[in-house]
Design a protein around this motif. Sequence first.
Motif, mmCIF file in Angstrom:
data_model
loop_
_atom_site.group_PDB
_atom_site.id
_atom_site.type_symbol
_atom_site.label_atom_id
_atom_site.label_comp_id
_atom_site.label_asym_id
_atom_site.label_seq_id
_atom_site.Cartn_x
_atom_site.Cartn_y
_atom_site.Cartn_z
ATOM 1 N N TYR A 1 -19.926 -15.223 12.832
ATOM 2 C CA TYR A 1 -19.373 -14.910 11.700
ATOM 3 C C TYR A 1 -17.905 -14.271 12.112
ATOM 4 O O TYR A 1 -17.858 -13.429 12.870
ATOM 5 C CB TYR A 1 -20.258 -13.805 11.027
ATOM 6 N N MET A 2 -17.188 -14.800 11.332
ATOM 7 C CA MET A 2 -15.595 -14.333 11.116
ATOM 8 C C MET A 2 -15.472 -13.360 10.024
ATOM 9 O O MET A 2 -16.609 -13.398 9.146
ATOM 10 C CB MET A 2 -14.732 -15.503 11.139
ATOM 11 N N GLU A 3 -14.352 -12.854 9.832
ATOM 12 C CA GLU A 3 -14.191 -11.991 8.736
ATOM 13 C C GLU A 3 -12.794 -12.278 8.183
ATOM 14 O O GLU A 3 -11.951 -13.192 8.457
ATOM 15 C CB GLU A 3 -13.755 -10.542 9.315
ATOM 16 N N GLU A 4 -12.774 -12.048 6.817
ATOM 17 C CA GLU A 4 -11.634 -12.278 6.051
ATOM 18 C C GLU A 4 -10.622 -10.978 6.117
ATOM 19 O O GLU A 4 -11.285 -9.779 6.272
ATOM 20 C CB GLU A 4 -11.833 -12.418 4.493
ATOM 21 N N ILE A 5 -9.242 -11.206 6.027
ATOM 22 C CA ILE A 5 -8.480 -9.810 5.948
ATOM 23 C C ILE A 5 -8.332 -9.664 4.460
ATOM 24 O O ILE A 5 -8.009 -8.602 4.069
ATOM 25 C CB ILE A 5 -7.208 -10.011 6.841
ATOM 26 N N HIS A 6 -8.659 -10.612 3.621
ATOM 27 C CA HIS A 6 -8.738 -10.371 2.145
ATOM 28 C C HIS A 6 -9.307 -9.273 1.920
ATOM 29 O O HIS A 6 -10.644 -9.211 2.097
ATOM 30 C CB HIS A 6 -9.302 -11.764 1.266
ATOM 31 N N GLY A 7 -8.991 -8.311 0.784
ATOM 32 C CA GLY A 7 -9.660 -7.120 0.676
ATOM 33 C C GLY A 7 -9.632 -5.974 1.602
ATOM 34 O O GLY A 7 -10.275 -5.016 1.279
ATOM 35 N N ARG A 8 -9.235 -6.169 2.659
ATOM 36 C CA ARG A 8 -9.109 -5.162 3.748
ATOM 37 C C ARG A 8 -7.860 -4.300 3.249
ATOM 38 O O ARG A 8 -6.939 -4.734 2.853
ATOM 39 C CB ARG A 8 -9.081 -5.703 5.042
ATOM 40 N N THR A 9 -7.659 -3.153 4.151
ATOM 41 C CA THR A 9 -6.721 -2.141 3.943
ATOM 42 C C THR A 9 -5.654 -2.175 5.059
ATOM 43 O O THR A 9 -6.516 -1.936 6.224
ATOM 44 C CB THR A 9 -7.331 -0.620 3.585
ATOM 45 N N LEU A 10 -4.664 -2.338 4.947
ATOM 46 C CA LEU A 10 -3.597 -2.108 5.900
ATOM 47 C C LEU A 10 -2.593 -0.901 5.492
ATOM 48 O O LEU A 10 -2.229 -0.799 4.450
ATOM 49 C CB LEU A 10 -2.504 -3.392 5.925
ATOM 50 N N GLY A 11 -2.760 -0.017 6.644
ATOM 51 C CA GLY A 11 -1.592 1.028 6.559
ATOM 52 C C GLY A 11 -0.479 0.843 7.382
ATOM 53 O O GLY A 11 -0.496 0.444 8.487
ATOM 54 N N ILE A 12 0.659 1.112 6.515
ATOM 55 C CA ILE A 12 1.804 1.025 7.355
ATOM 56 C C ILE A 12 2.577 2.252 7.721
ATOM 57 O O ILE A 12 2.680 2.831 6.765
ATOM 58 C CB ILE A 12 2.734 -0.050 6.547
ATOM 59 N N VAL A 13 2.574 2.569 8.951
ATOM 60 C CA VAL A 13 3.450 3.786 9.393
ATOM 61 C C VAL A 13 4.667 3.604 9.653
ATOM 62 O O VAL A 13 5.295 2.890 10.443
ATOM 63 C CB VAL A 13 2.667 4.371 10.737
ATOM 64 N N GLY A 14 5.673 4.043 8.531
ATOM 65 C CA GLY A 14 6.992 3.500 8.858
ATOM 66 C C GLY A 14 7.517 2.467 7.910
ATOM 67 O O GLY A 14 7.416 1.059 8.432
ATOM 68 N N TYR A 15 7.625 2.921 6.735
ATOM 69 C CA TYR A 15 8.068 1.956 5.786
ATOM 70 C C TYR A 15 9.549 1.384 5.303
ATOM 71 O O TYR A 15 9.959 1.807 4.162
ATOM 72 C CB TYR A 15 7.419 2.404 4.033
ATOM 73 N N GLY A 16 10.111 0.948 6.105
ATOM 74 C CA GLY A 16 11.534 0.468 6.357
ATOM 75 C C GLY A 16 11.527 -1.046 6.056
ATOM 76 O O GLY A 16 10.641 -1.591 5.387
ATOM 77 N N GLU A 17 12.642 -1.672 6.501
ATOM 78 C CA GLU A 17 12.571 -3.171 6.342
ATOM 79 C C GLU A 17 11.263 -3.779 6.852
ATOM 80 O O GLU A 17 10.909 -4.700 6.172
ATOM 81 C CB GLU A 17 13.899 -3.712 7.093
ATOM 82 N N ILE A 18 10.828 -3.580 8.282
ATOM 83 C CA ILE A 18 9.718 -4.203 8.571
ATOM 84 C C ILE A 18 8.779 -3.848 7.912
ATOM 85 O O ILE A 18 7.764 -4.866 7.577
ATOM 86 C CB ILE A 18 9.552 -3.911 10.113
ATOM 87 N N GLY A 19 8.139 -2.619 7.587
ATOM 88 C CA GLY A 19 7.204 -2.304 6.912
ATOM 89 C C GLY A 19 7.085 -3.099 5.322
ATOM 90 O O GLY A 19 5.920 -3.472 5.071
ATOM 91 N N ARG A 20 8.316 -3.148 4.767
ATOM 92 C CA ARG A 20 8.083 -3.879 3.394
ATOM 93 C C ARG A 20 7.822 -5.038 3.814
ATOM 94 O O ARG A 20 7.248 -5.884 2.774
ATOM 95 C CB ARG A 20 9.369 -3.569 2.595
ATOM 96 N N ALA A 21 8.349 -5.758 4.731
ATOM 97 C CA ALA A 21 8.329 -7.366 4.938
ATOM 98 C C ALA A 21 6.691 -7.602 5.204
ATOM 99 O O ALA A 21 5.974 -8.495 4.782
ATOM 100 C CB ALA A 21 8.945 -7.724 6.037
ATOM 101 N N ALA A 22 5.846 -6.680 5.997
ATOM 102 C CA ALA A 22 4.604 -6.567 6.389
ATOM 103 C C ALA A 22 3.863 -6.408 5.270
ATOM 104 O O ALA A 22 2.663 -7.096 5.080
ATOM 105 C CB ALA A 22 4.151 -5.568 7.479
#
Length: 322
Positions: A135-156
């Motif tokens: 069994y694999m997982e989806e990343i859909h519906g998962r929570t991504l936390g971004i530490v440092g919300y600059g240019e890279i963070g916003r693109a991510a």
Amino acid sequence: MSQISLLVLGDPAASHLKLLSRLPEETNIVTTVDADHARKHIADADAILCDMGHVGLLKDLMPEARKLRWIHSVSAGVESFLFPQMIASPVPLTNGRGAYKRSLAEFVIYGCMFFAKDTRRMLRQQSEGRWEQYYMEEIHGRTLGIVGYGEIGRAAAAAATAFGMKVLALRRRPELSADDPHVAGVYGNKDLREMLAQCDYICIAAPNSKEAIGLIGAAEFAVMKPNAVIVNVGRGPVVVEEELVKALQEKRIRGAALDVFDVEPLPAGHPFYSLENVLISPHCADRVTGWLDIAMEIFVDNFDRFAEGRELNNIVDKQAGY
């Protein structure tokens, strides 16, 4: 427009420096990595473009820069530029911030996918000629936390949203992202652990500033989910490496995809090399075809602004460190 003297600290043969041909014809451009040659022109320089690896030469030359009005770093990281004279100087420093955001955002998604699809197991079974469904997982519906919300963070965040992930962001001034359509919640530094406790994946995109060094340590790992995955595309020292190794060895978190480290190159025999739950990129997640050309586009745009007396983009806050 009066003639501008530009001193470029870089290899004249470097392909990305060919974009200097787009500057106005009347610009006086001197490109060199030879200290004696550079010293002959530093007194007349209105601006300096410092290519990667030549900040030491810049540091030596600055005391002789009598006309200098602008310094630009091709790289986005400017830790090495923030020596005492630079910090004290009124001359603005700009950088290549934003040039590498797309490729790094892709690496963030790749790091999430690597663990969600259990890629290591997939490759192992392939190499062993073994057909064994899992069994694999989806990343859909998962929570991504971004530490440092600059240019890279916003693109991510934009990339993660496209995959249906929920995005939480942490930044020094959360009010600046209150209306960001890609984030479900924005946190200040004091609420870091509250955010981390909710995350399945954690993107580290913070700069190597004084306040960010050691930001993710033992107390932060203690609140993470056991299935949490760290993806670091910012700077190695933001995460306390010893604590990360412990958390991975003890399987208190699921894994880590790392592009940056405390010491680079990563020393032979480092525990990261032997850990099955670590994906290592040798700090090349941003090295895509034409990556330095993208950085030079930022400089060329800023040069037009400088020549016209307009406000420069990507001005570094020398006190904050980014």
